[in-house]
Design a protein around this motif. Structure first.
Motif, PDB file in Angstrom:
ATOM      1  N   ASN A   1       0.831  -1.008   0.046  1.00 23.64           N
ATOM      2  CA  ASN A   1      -0.050  -0.080   0.012  1.00 23.64           C
ATOM      3  C   ASN A   1       0.946   1.121  -0.121  1.00 23.64           C
ATOM      4  O   ASN A   1       1.779   1.372   0.852  1.00 23.64           O
ATOM      5  CB  ASN A   1      -0.775  -0.061   1.247  1.00 23.64           C
ATOM      6  CG  ASN A   1      -1.686   1.112   1.498  1.00 23.64           C
ATOM      7  OD1 ASN A   1      -1.868   2.065   0.643  1.00 23.64           O
ATOM      8  ND2 ASN A   1      -2.854   0.857   2.143  1.00 23.64           N
TER       9      ASN A   1
ATOM     10  N   THR B   1       0.984   3.543   3.031  1.00 23.03           N
ATOM     11  CA  THR B   1       1.823   2.856   4.303  1.00 23.03           C
ATOM     12  C   THR B   1       3.337   2.931   4.114  1.00 23.03           C
ATOM     13  O   THR B   1       3.799   3.328   4.985  1.00 23.03           O
ATOM     14  CB  THR B   1       1.113   1.328   4.359  1.00 23.03           C
ATOM     15  OG1 THR B   1      -0.236   1.140   4.722  1.00 23.03           O
ATOM     16  CG2 THR B   1       1.942   0.506   5.407  1.00 23.03           C
TER      17      THR B   1
ATOM     18  N   GLN C   1      -6.441  -4.433   1.098  1.00 22.07           N
ATOM     19  CA  GLN C   1      -5.781  -3.154   0.329  1.00 22.07           C
ATOM     20  C   GLN C   1      -5.784  -1.927   1.271  1.00 22.07           C
ATOM     21  O   GLN C   1      -4.708  -1.359   1.569  1.00 22.07           O
ATOM     22  CB  GLN C   1      -6.870  -2.875  -1.050  1.00 22.07           C
ATOM     23  CG  GLN C   1      -7.020  -4.015  -1.984  1.00 22.07           C
ATOM     24  CD  GLN C   1      -5.579  -4.110  -2.537  1.00 22.07           C
ATOM     25  OE1 GLN C   1      -4.596  -3.176  -2.703  1.00 22.07           O
ATOM     26  NE2 GLN C   1      -5.293  -5.292  -2.862  1.00 22.07           N
ATOM     27  N   GLN C   2      -6.972  -1.300   1.483  1.00 26.38           N
ATOM     28  CA  GLN C   2      -6.732  -0.203   2.432  1.00 26.38           C
ATOM     29  C   GLN C   2      -7.535  -0.266   3.769  1.00 26.38           C
ATOM     30  O   GLN C   2      -8.527  -1.007   3.609  1.00 26.38           O
ATOM     31  CB  GLN C   2      -6.881   1.143   1.674  1.00 26.38           C
ATOM     32  CG  GLN C   2      -8.504   1.274   1.208  1.00 26.38           C
ATOM     33  CD  GLN C   2      -8.785   2.529   0.458  1.00 26.38           C
ATOM     34  OE1 GLN C   2      -8.294   2.729  -0.583  1.00 26.38           O
ATOM     35  NE2 GLN C   2      -9.433   3.535   1.250  1.00 26.38           N
TER      36      GLN C   2
END
Length: 486
Positions: free
Chosen positions: A149, A152, A351-352
């Motif tokens: 990500n 991140t 993913q998020q």
């Protein structure tokens, strides 16, 4: 040099945590098993938490000139270990669906909390530096753990660079204090500064640089700019760890510095602390107003919350230690609960995180229990009666009034009024319908997971502390009496 049995007992929390890190590392080397490593971590942290009681009962123990295990250290070690246990539980729920190596997360976590325990016990600038770095360096990896990500990875790099700059400031400040006093022991530095009366330019510069570095770690204005970006990019349980354990350890060593070196709490520094507290309360609340990302909102909220806590440092006096301990216990429980809901809502996704406010629209109609927990946490952060946050803010306000710090008390009231708006905004979002927007939902069996039980426990503690705060007040008072007596 020989270490007595009493000193070994005093060191048990640090020794057990270190042994846990070694066992997790060996377990990873032998065979990767997510559940096994999580279990070893939780068992080790539980054992370390239990051992704090025996260290407390053993009385103050100076273990070499570097570490002091006393009531102050034991209380904050217990808070740090409790918060780490909660974060480890949330990490298991969060990382379970991650399609890459999971086990190193627990190794980094145990190493970081080991640094926190050393930092809390430090009474020497060398131990302070070692503890702070051992706390911070593993967090770089934790923040960037889900590195695929981009947000991140960006958060991890940003935190690493800015944290390294803060460390450089701290080292330079330590060098200046050593040049001025000829010692790295906090008590010796404090005694030398007290004898000198008027501080030299070296001493002023050294103390200023060290306090700037600690303010960075505490996310105090104007050193707070990294906070919302890192909180947003970091995995939710890591953000919870960064918002709680890191703050507890650094604030504990700040109190130790002010106790051991009272010259660092002179009128000049008190005024600087007051300005920092005022700026943190106002800036943190104002910048949180327009946030549509709940992790950024909690990041700015933490800036304001630590600003409230700095009022205790400015006020000083015998009740300051008691008030700070009560406030931090309330803050830790509330913050972990809030990030816990974000974690459980995000954990099934790779993913998020579910960090936008619109992800939580209509959550009540899908997961009423999660909604109830997040509502309680928002009310506690706002300082509503019958919650832990109210007890903490009441202590801070009472101490500010007693010290005559009316302008800081006014900032606390104004900041709390501003905060009430955006906390209620989050609560209202939970009950709004969500037509046409994506829905991030928790796993259907979240309530049966240990993570689900953890957030329910946090909600229960928020109410328990708010309704019946006597036990934690008594524990904090005993710590304060022991420190004053020493």
């Amino acid at each position: 040099m020989t270490i007595s049995v009493a000193q070994l007992i005093a060191l048990l929390p640090i020794l057990i945590t270190g042994a846990t890190a070694v066992l997790v590392m060996l377990s990873i080397a032998i065979k990767r098993q997510h559940d096994v490593n999580a279990t070893i971590t939780v068992i080790g942290l539980n054992a370390a938490l239990v051992s704090v009681y025996f260290a407390w009962q053993g009385g103050p123990q100076q273990v070499t000139p570097l570490l002091m295990i006393d009531a102050h250290a034991c209380l904050y070690m217990a808070i740090a270990l409790f918060a780490t246990l909660a974060c480890a539980t949330l990490m298991h729920a969060y990382i379970e669906g991650y399609d890459d190596n999971k086990e190193e997360m627990y190794l980094l976590l145990t190493l970081s909390v080991l640094g926190a325990l050393v930092l809390i016990s430090a009474r020497h600038l060398t131990a302070l530096f070692i503890g702070l770095e051992l706390l911070s360096v593993p967090v770089y990896g934790l923040v960037a753990y889900t590195f695929r990500n981009k947000k991140t990875l960006e958060a991890g790099i940003k935190y690493m660079i800015l944290s390294a700059a803060a460390t450089a400031f701290m080292l330079f400040g330590m060098a200046l204090l050593y040049a001025d006093s000829g010692s790295l022991l906090l008590a010796d530095i404090g005694g030398d500064l007290a004898k000198a009366g008027m501080l030299s330019p070296y001493a002023y510069a050294g103390i200023a640089l060290i306090l700037a570095a600690l303010s960075f770690k505490l996310s105090l204005a104007p050193f707070h700019l990294w906070t919302p970006d890192v909180y947003q990019g970091a995995p939710a349980p890591v953000a919870a760890y960064l918002a709680t354990v890191s703050k507890v350890a650094v604030f504990a060593v700040l109190l130790r510095l002010l106790i051991e070196a009272p010259a660092a709490h002179s009128s000049v520094w008190s005024m600087i602390f007051a300005v920092i507290a005022f700026a943190s309360m106002i800036i943190g609340n104002l910048l949180a107003l327009n946030q549509s990302n709940i992790k950024r909102l909690l990041g700015y909220s933490s800036v304001a919350q630590l600003g409230y806590l700095m009022v205790v440092v400015v006020a000083g006096g015998q009740l300051a230690l008691e008030a700070s301990a009560v406030y931090l216990m309330a803050y830790v429980v509330t913050t972990i609960g809030a990030f816990g809901v974000v974690t459980l809502t995000s954990s099934p996704y790779k993913q998020q995180d579910a960090d936008e406010l619109y992800d939580y629209r209509g959550l009540f109609w899908r997961h009423p229990y999660l909604t109830a927990v997040l509502t309680v946490m928002m009310l506690s952060l706002a300082g509503i009666p019958l919650t832990a946050g109210f007890i903490g803010k009441f202590y801070v306000a009472a101490l500010g009034v007693d010290a005559g710090l009316w302008w800081l008390v006014g900032a606390l009231v104004v900041g709390s009024a501003i905060g009430l708006y955006y906390y209620l905004r989050v609560i209202i979002t939970l009950f709004m319908p969500a037509p046409g927007s994506r829905r991030m939902v928790a796993a259907n069996n979240w309530g049966f997971r240990v993570g689900g039980l953890m957030v329910l426990l946090m909600a229960g503690l928020v109410f328990l502390i708010g309704i019946y705060p006597e036990p934690i007040i008594e524990i904090a008072a005993q710590t304060q009496v022991a420190m004053v007596a020493r």
